[in-house]
Design a protein around this motif. Structure first.
Motif, mmCIF file in Angstrom:
data_model
loop_
_atom_site.group_PDB
_atom_site.id
_atom_site.type_symbol
_atom_site.label_atom_id
_atom_site.label_comp_id
_atom_site.label_asym_id
_atom_site.label_seq_id
_atom_site.Cartn_x
_atom_site.Cartn_y
_atom_site.Cartn_z
ATOM 1 N N THR A 1 0.829 -1.201 0.000
ATOM 2 C CA THR A 1 0.000 0.000 0.000
ATOM 3 C C THR A 1 0.864 1.251 0.000
ATOM 4 O OG1 THR A 1 -1.743 -1.175 1.208
ATOM 5 C CG2 THR A 1 -1.821 1.238 1.220
ATOM 6 N N GLN A 2 1.962 1.222 0.761
ATOM 7 C CA GLN A 2 2.856 2.379 0.812
ATOM 8 C C GLN A 2 3.496 2.634 -0.554
ATOM 9 O OE1 GLN A 2 2.828 -0.130 3.023
ATOM 10 N NE2 GLN A 2 1.977 0.966 4.789
ATOM 11 N N ALA A 3 3.910 1.564 -1.218
ATOM 12 C CA ALA A 3 4.488 1.715 -2.553
ATOM 13 C C ALA A 3 3.437 2.242 -3.531
ATOM 14 C CB ALA A 3 5.045 0.378 -3.040
ATOM 15 N N ASP A 4 2.212 1.770 -3.413
ATOM 16 C CA ASP A 4 1.128 2.258 -4.268
ATOM 17 C C ASP A 4 0.986 3.770 -4.156
ATOM 18 O OD1 ASP A 4 0.568 -0.272 -5.143
ATOM 19 O OD2 ASP A 4 -1.426 -0.399 -4.232
ATOM 20 N N GLU A 5 1.025 4.264 -2.937
ATOM 21 C CA GLU A 5 0.839 5.708 -2.719
ATOM 22 C C GLU A 5 1.939 6.504 -3.404
ATOM 23 O OE1 GLU A 5 0.530 6.425 1.439
ATOM 24 O OE2 GLU A 5 -1.411 5.402 1.644
ATOM 25 N N ALA A 6 3.177 6.057 -3.262
ATOM 26 C CA ALA A 6 4.296 6.774 -3.875
ATOM 27 C C ALA A 6 4.205 6.729 -5.398
ATOM 28 C CB ALA A 6 5.615 6.178 -3.406
ATOM 29 N N ILE A 7 3.887 5.563 -5.946
ATOM 30 C CA ILE A 7 3.817 5.408 -7.402
ATOM 31 C C ILE A 7 2.654 6.205 -7.971
ATOM 32 C CG2 ILE A 7 3.343 3.753 -9.245
ATOM 33 C CD1 ILE A 7 4.917 1.682 -7.556
ATOM 34 N N LEU A 8 1.477 6.045 -7.386
ATOM 35 C CA LEU A 8 0.304 6.746 -7.905
ATOM 36 C C LEU A 8 0.452 8.256 -7.767
ATOM 37 C CD1 LEU A 8 -2.629 4.450 -6.708
ATOM 38 C CD2 LEU A 8 -1.632 4.616 -8.992
ATOM 39 N N ASN A 9 1.141 8.717 -6.726
ATOM 40 C CA ASN A 9 1.360 10.155 -6.586
ATOM 41 C C ASN A 9 2.296 10.686 -7.672
ATOM 42 O OD1 ASN A 9 -0.038 11.719 -4.527
ATOM 43 N ND2 ASN A 9 0.777 10.225 -3.074
ATOM 44 N N PHE A 10 3.287 9.894 -8.063
ATOM 45 C CA PHE A 10 4.149 10.348 -9.156
ATOM 46 C C PHE A 10 3.376 10.373 -10.476
ATOM 47 C CE2 PHE A 10 7.345 9.484 -12.543
ATOM 48 C CZ PHE A 10 7.947 10.729 -12.510
ATOM 49 N N LEU A 11 2.549 9.366 -10.708
ATOM 50 C CA LEU A 11 1.724 9.368 -11.915
ATOM 51 C C LEU A 11 0.729 10.534 -11.881
ATOM 52 C CD1 LEU A 11 1.045 5.532 -12.265
ATOM 53 C CD2 LEU A 11 2.768 6.919 -13.454
ATOM 54 N N LEU A 12 0.210 10.837 -10.698
ATOM 55 C CA LEU A 12 -0.673 11.990 -10.548
ATOM 56 C C LEU A 12 0.065 13.278 -10.887
ATOM 57 C CD1 LEU A 12 -3.259 13.427 -9.601
ATOM 58 C CD2 LEU A 12 -2.422 13.182 -7.236
ATOM 59 N N LEU A 13 1.321 13.375 -10.462
ATOM 60 C CA LEU A 13 2.129 14.548 -10.800
ATOM 61 C C LEU A 13 2.211 14.722 -12.317
ATOM 62 C CD1 LEU A 13 4.199 16.782 -9.822
ATOM 63 C CD2 LEU A 13 5.951 15.050 -10.214
ATOM 64 N N LEU A 14 2.481 13.644 -13.032
ATOM 65 C CA LEU A 14 2.571 13.723 -14.493
ATOM 66 C C LEU A 14 1.239 14.117 -15.112
ATOM 67 C CD1 LEU A 14 4.737 10.568 -15.328
ATOM 68 C CD2 LEU A 14 5.471 12.955 -15.147
ATOM 69 N N GLU A 15 0.151 13.585 -14.577
ATOM 70 C CA GLU A 15 -1.165 13.946 -15.113
ATOM 71 C C GLU A 15 -1.468 15.426 -14.865
ATOM 72 O OE1 GLU A 15 -2.868 12.128 -17.028
ATOM 73 O OE2 GLU A 15 -1.779 10.252 -16.743
ATOM 74 N N ARG A 16 -1.030 15.941 -13.729
ATOM 75 C CA ARG A 16 -1.246 17.362 -13.444
ATOM 76 C C ARG A 16 -0.402 18.250 -14.358
ATOM 77 N NH1 ARG A 16 -1.714 16.588 -6.866
ATOM 78 N NH2 ARG A 16 -3.976 16.976 -6.742
ATOM 79 N N VAL A 17 0.820 17.799 -14.657
ATOM 80 C CA VAL A 17 1.659 18.546 -15.595
ATOM 81 C C VAL A 17 0.992 18.584 -16.968
ATOM 82 C CG1 VAL A 17 3.846 18.517 -16.848
ATOM 83 C CG2 VAL A 17 3.823 18.112 -14.381
ATOM 84 N N GLN A 18 0.495 17.445 -17.414
ATOM 85 C CA GLN A 18 -0.167 17.398 -18.713
ATOM 86 C C GLN A 18 -1.443 18.251 -18.718
ATOM 87 O OE1 GLN A 18 0.158 13.294 -20.824
ATOM 88 N NE2 GLN A 18 0.132 12.847 -18.637
ATOM 89 N N ASN B 1 4.640 2.473 -18.008
ATOM 90 C CA ASN B 1 5.242 1.167 -18.282
ATOM 91 C C ASN B 1 6.241 0.758 -17.204
ATOM 92 O OD1 ASN B 1 3.810 0.783 -20.638
ATOM 93 N ND2 ASN B 1 5.419 1.607 -21.961
ATOM 94 N N ASP B 2 6.931 1.742 -16.651
ATOM 95 C CA ASP B 2 7.931 1.464 -15.608
ATOM 96 C C ASP B 2 7.284 1.244 -14.252
ATOM 97 O OD1 ASP B 2 10.849 1.513 -14.692
ATOM 98 O OD2 ASP B 2 9.988 3.102 -13.448
ATOM 99 N N GLN B 3 6.261 2.004 -13.919
ATOM 100 C CA GLN B 3 5.728 2.027 -12.558
ATOM 101 C C GLN B 3 4.628 0.998 -12.309
ATOM 102 O OE1 GLN B 3 6.947 3.885 -10.166
ATOM 103 N NE2 GLN B 3 8.168 5.406 -11.239
ATOM 104 N N VAL B 4 3.762 0.767 -13.286
ATOM 105 C CA VAL B 4 2.582 -0.080 -13.057
ATOM 106 C C VAL B 4 2.931 -1.488 -12.574
ATOM 107 C CG1 VAL B 4 0.652 -1.224 -14.225
ATOM 108 C CG2 VAL B 4 1.008 1.227 -14.524
ATOM 109 N N PRO B 5 3.976 -2.155 -13.102
ATOM 110 C CA PRO B 5 4.265 -3.513 -12.621
ATOM 111 C C PRO B 5 4.587 -3.606 -11.133
ATOM 112 C CG PRO B 5 5.386 -3.113 -14.699
ATOM 113 C CD PRO B 5 4.845 -1.798 -14.244
ATOM 114 N N HIS B 6 4.909 -2.494 -10.492
ATOM 115 C CA HIS B 6 5.270 -2.497 -9.076
ATOM 116 C C HIS B 6 4.072 -2.211 -8.165
ATOM 117 C CE1 HIS B 6 9.402 -2.750 -10.351
ATOM 118 N NE2 HIS B 6 9.245 -1.686 -11.099
ATOM 119 N N LEU B 7 2.896 -2.058 -8.756
ATOM 120 C CA LEU B 7 1.696 -1.786 -7.976
ATOM 121 C C LEU B 7 1.027 -3.068 -7.509
ATOM 122 C CD1 LEU B 7 0.157 0.976 -10.283
ATOM 123 C CD2 LEU B 7 0.964 1.360 -7.940
#
Length: 214
Positions: free
Chosen positions: A55-72, A149-155
Motif C-alpha cells: 500500500t505504501q508503494a502504491d501511494e508513492a507510485i500513484l502520486n508520481f503518476l498523478l504529478l505527471l497527469e497534473r503537468v499534462q 510502463n515502468d511504474q505499473v508492474p510495481h503496484l
C-alpha cells in the motif's frame, strides 16, 4: 510415456519408491543446488528477489503518476487559452485537455487523503505557437506512457486498476500526438520504460519546470 509415468507411484513412499511428489521435490532441490554451484563456480550473481508491492508503494507510485497527469493537464489548459491553434491540433488539445483533467480526478479519488497537493508547473515557451505545442505534446505523452510502463508492474492489484485505465488512454494520446507532428505513431514493437529520474530529466529537457510543495 510421460517421464513421471516411469515410476510406480502406487507403492507407499515408506517402502522406498519414488513418488511424483518426492520426484518433484528432488527436481526442485536439484535446480537450487545447480544454481548455487553456478554462482560459486562461475561467479554469476543470484537473481534479485522481486520487490513486494504494498500500500505504501502504491501511494508513492500513484502520486508520481498523478504529478505527471497534473503537468499534462496544466499544459493542455494553457495551450487552449493561448488560442493560436486550429484544425486537428486544436481538436486534439481540446479532447486531451478534458482527458487529462479526468485522469487527475481519477487518481486523486484512488489516493484519497494520501494524494499529494498540486505542484507549481512552469511551462515557459511550451505553448508559444502551434509547432511548439505539437512538439511538447509528443514529449509529454511519450514520457507519461514510458513512466506508466515502468511504474505499473510495481503496484498491487488494487493500485493497478486505476493506473491501467489511464495508461491505455495515454497510449492513444501518444499515437495521436505523434501523427499530428508527422512522426510514426507506433515506431517500436515494444516501448522502453523510463525511471522516475529519467522522466523528470525529460520534463526539464522539454522546458517544463515542476516545483512540488514541501
Amino acid at each position: 510415456m510421460h517421464v513421471l509415468d516411469r515410476f510406480d507411484c502406487s507403492t507407499p513412499a515408506s517402502a522406498g519408491a519414488l513418488t511424483r511428489a518426492s520426484f518433484l521435490r528432488r527436481v526442485a532441490l536439484g535446480a537450487g543446488a545447480t544454481s548455487a554451484v553456478m554462482v560459486a563456480v562461475l561467479g554469476l550473481p543470484p537473481r534479485p528477489a522481486a520487490s513486494t508491492p504494498s500500500t505504501q508503494a502504491d501511494e508513492a507510485i500513484l502520486n508520481f503518476l498523478l504529478l505527471l497527469e497534473r503537468v499534462q493537464a496544466a499544459f493542455y489548459a494553457q495551450a487552449r487559452q493561448a488560442g493560436a491553434l486550429d484544425g486537428e491540433l486544436r481538436q486534439f488539445v481540446d479532447v486531451v485537455a478534458e482527458h487529462e483533467r479526468a485522469h487527475v480526478e481519477q487518481l486523486v479519488e484512488a489516493l484519497g487523503d494520501a494524494a499529494d497537493p498540486p505542484p507549481r508547473v512552469q511551462l515557459e515557451s511550451a505553448t508559444a505557437d502551434a509547432a511548439r505545442v505539437g512538439a511538447t505534446a509528443v514529449a509529454l505523452e511519450d514520457l507519461a506512457l514510458a513512466s506508466y510502463n515502468d511504474q505499473v508492474p510495481h503496484l498491487t492489484p488494487a493500485g493497478m486498476r486505476p493506473a491501467l485505465r489511464v495508461s491505455s488512454v495515454e497510449a492513444r494520446h501518444a499515437a495521436w500526438a505523434r501523427d499530428l507532428a508527422g512522426k510514426v505513431p507506433a515506431p517500436l514493437a515494444a516501448d522502453e520504460p523510463l525511471s522516475e529520474d529519467a522522466v523528470r530529466a525529460g520534463l526539464r529537457a522539454a522546458g517544463i519546470s515542476v516545483q512540488e510543495p514541501p
